[in-house]
Design an enzyme around this catalytic site. Structure first.
Site, PDB file in Angstrom:
ATOM      1  N   GLY A 133      -1.153   4.103   8.272  1.00  0.00           N
ATOM      2  CA  GLY A 133      -2.395   4.816   8.652  1.00  0.00           C
ATOM      3  C   GLY A 133      -3.537   4.180   7.697  1.00  0.00           C
ATOM      4  CB  CYS A 134      -6.753   5.327   6.102  1.00  0.00           C
ATOM      5  SG  CYS A 134      -7.995   4.812   5.076  1.00  0.00           S
ATOM      6  CG  PHE A 135      -6.333  -0.689   4.363  1.00  0.00           C
ATOM      7  CD1 PHE A 135      -7.660  -0.048   4.256  1.00  0.00           C
ATOM      8  CD2 PHE A 135      -6.273  -1.812   5.086  1.00  0.00           C
ATOM      9  CE1 PHE A 135      -8.622  -0.625   4.480  1.00  0.00           C
ATOM     10  CE2 PHE A 135      -7.612  -2.323   5.363  1.00  0.00           C
ATOM     11  CZ  PHE A 135      -8.840  -1.859   5.107  1.00  0.00           C
TER      12      PHE A 135
END
Length: 184
Positions: free
Chosen positions: A24-26
């Site tokens: 997902g979002c890094f």
């Protein structure tokens, strides 16, 4: 240096190994790994992994603006260099399967698109085999629904500097609600 390795990552190939995670979002992936492993890892960088080389812009790089469109094949990822005498690949992979939902295809929480897919990009055939085996061991803990992509790292481009350590610099910034340590 191979294009599968961050250009700015501290890495000594004689004593260290690499692994690249997409969960997902890094920002949240980086933040939770650093919170848990801290100085047990050598270094880490957020960036864009395993996408289409045609997505590069005129600077011969890949940008957040381009990747967020969702049509580049790149995943937001966190690349880690580590000393296997300090932390093992198994420890890192086990943690990966606990800190996001590996059963969702191309999204985590409110973040949708292939750039938010669950993936592990290994940097050697030996590690690819181990990661594949570990994924299978985790399947029953997730009701045999894990969709995590497991592949060799093909390419990696550092994210822009403002993305590096983003949640450390912006503690009130967006953090994906799926990034927390589960008891499994």
């Amino acid at each position: 240096m191979s294009t599968s390795i961050s250009k700015t990552l501290k890495f000594n190939p004689k004593s260290e190994k690499l692994i690249t995670f997409a969960a997902g979002c890094f920002w949240g992936t980086e933040h939770i790994f650093l919170k848990y492993f801290g100085d047990r890892i050598v270094d880490g960088k957020v960036g864009y992994a395993n996408g289409s080389e045609s997505a590069k812009d005129k600077t011969d790089s890949v940008s957040y603006e381009r990747v967020k469109k969702g049509d580049t094949g790149f995943a937001e990822a966190y690349q880690i260099s580590y000393n296997p005498n300090v932390v093992t690949l198994k420890e890192l992979v086990d943690f990966f399967f606990r800190i996001h939902d590996p059963t969702t295809l191309n999204y985590q929480g409110p973040d949708h698109g292939s750039q938010y897919r669950s993936a592990i990009f290994a940097h050697s055939e030996e590690d690819l085999k181990e990661v594949t085996k570990l994924k299978e061991q985790w399947q029953p803990k997730w009701n045999n629904n894990i969709v995590t992509e497991v592949a060799l790292a093909q390419n990696f481009y550092d994210a822009e500097e403002y993305h590096q350590l983003y949640l450390n610099r912006n503690p009130e910034g967006y953090a994906c609600p799926t990034h927390y340590v589960r008891d499994l």
